[in-house]
Structure formats: structure tokens, C-alpha cells
Design a protein around this motif. Sequence first.
Motif, PDB file in Angstrom:
ATOM      1  N   UNK A   1       0.838  -1.208   0.000  1.00 30.67           N
ATOM      2  CA  UNK A   1       0.000   0.000   0.000  1.00 30.67           C
ATOM      3  C   UNK A   1       0.872   1.257   0.000  1.00 30.67           C
ATOM      4  N   UNK A   2       1.787   1.337   0.966  1.00 33.16           N
ATOM      5  CA  UNK A   2       2.617   2.543   1.090  1.00 33.16           C
ATOM      6  C   UNK A   2       3.817   2.230   1.968  1.00 33.16           C
ATOM      7  N   UNK A   3       4.850   3.043   1.824  1.00 31.81           N
ATOM      8  CA  UNK A   3       6.009   2.889   2.696  1.00 31.81           C
ATOM      9  C   UNK A   3       6.670   4.241   2.904  1.00 31.81           C
ATOM     10  N   UNK A   4       7.432   4.320   3.993  1.00 25.64           N
ATOM     11  CA  UNK A   4       8.124   5.556   4.326  1.00 25.64           C
ATOM     12  C   UNK A   4       9.497   5.234   4.862  1.00 25.64           C
ATOM     13  N   UNK A   5      10.502   5.958   4.329  1.00 29.87           N
ATOM     14  CA  UNK A   5      11.849   5.852   4.846  1.00 29.87           C
ATOM     15  C   UNK A   5      12.071   6.931   5.889  1.00 29.87           C
ATOM     16  N   UNK A   6      13.239   7.563   5.852  1.00 30.78           N
ATOM     17  CA  UNK A   6      13.445   8.676   6.783  1.00 30.78           C
ATOM     18  C   UNK A   6      12.456   9.795   6.499  1.00 30.78           C
ATOM     19  N   UNK A   7      12.259  10.069   5.208  1.00 34.70           N
ATOM     20  CA  UNK A   7      11.251  11.059   4.836  1.00 34.70           C
ATOM     21  C   UNK A   7      10.608  10.730   3.496  1.00 34.70           C
ATOM     22  N   UNK A   8      11.264   9.928   2.690  1.00 36.53           N
ATOM     23  CA  UNK A   8      10.717   9.585   1.379  1.00 36.53           C
ATOM     24  C   UNK A   8       9.548   8.634   1.535  1.00 36.53           C
ATOM     25  N   UNK A   9       8.596   8.761   0.627  1.00 32.77           N
ATOM     26  CA  UNK A   9       7.409   7.914   0.651  1.00 32.77           C
ATOM     27  C   UNK A   9       7.137   7.352  -0.738  1.00 32.77           C
ATOM     28  N   UNK A  10       6.431   6.253  -0.757  1.00 29.64           N
ATOM     29  CA  UNK A  10       5.946   5.711  -2.023  1.00 29.64           C
ATOM     30  C   UNK A  10       4.606   5.046  -1.776  1.00 29.64           C
ATOM     31  N   UNK A  11       3.801   4.980  -2.840  1.00 25.73           N
ATOM     32  CA  UNK A  11       2.440   4.488  -2.733  1.00 25.73           C
ATOM     33  C   UNK A  11       2.095   3.571  -3.897  1.00 25.73           C
TER      34      UNK A  11
END
Length: 119
Positions: free
Chosen positions: A48-58
Motif C-alpha cells: 500500500x505505502x512505505x516511508x523511509x526517513x522522509x521519502x514515501x511511495x504508494x
Amino acid sequence: QVQLVESGGGLVQAGGSLRLSCGGFRLTFSNYRMGWFRQAPGKERMFVAEIGWSSTSYADSVKGRFTISRDNAKNTVYLQMSNLKADDTAVYYCAASPMGRLPPQYDYWGQGTQVTVSS
């Protein structure tokens, strides 16, 4: 051992909103990429979605409707879901992957929280 605990699921009408939370225990939360996945009845679990330190993807299916965020001070990752559709009905899981491991390999998983969208 590491534990991830989701909350915030429930029953909502189509077009409504929900915010899921996932608390992490016994891990250095800021060292982990956090992801949300979902599994609908009879289907495979999907990203569905993920987050690193600040980067995101959907996933394409949720872009513009869902927002992932994190609060490292609270060891919590959130999934704000808006304009929900019946197709969003699923059990939602959060997961943790060590930061820097690419592609992400999610070692830890929560128990899931049910989201049901009525049409």
C-alpha cells in the motif's frame, strides 16, 4: 522480541476517512523503513505505502487518497486514508524493514487491523 501493533481499523462508508496507527516496540524505530500492506479476502497481500526517513511511495490504487507518515518520537507510523472505496476493504498490516536495505525486506509484521468500507 520486536512487536508491531496496528489500531484504528473499523467500518466506514464509502467516501469516508480512517487513520490507522502502528506502534513499534523493542526496536529502534527510526532505523526502520515502515510499510503498510493489505490483504483482501481471497487475494494476496499487497503493498500500500512505505516511508523511509522522509521519502514515501504508494501503490497506484491509493495515490492521492492515502498518506503515510511517521513520528519517531512516538515509535508510530500512520496511514491516513481518505475517499475510501469498497475495494479498500481488507486487513491492513504494518511492517518494518531495516533502513538501507534495498529493496526493502520486511522482517517484522503486525497482526493486522480490519478495514471495511460499505458502499
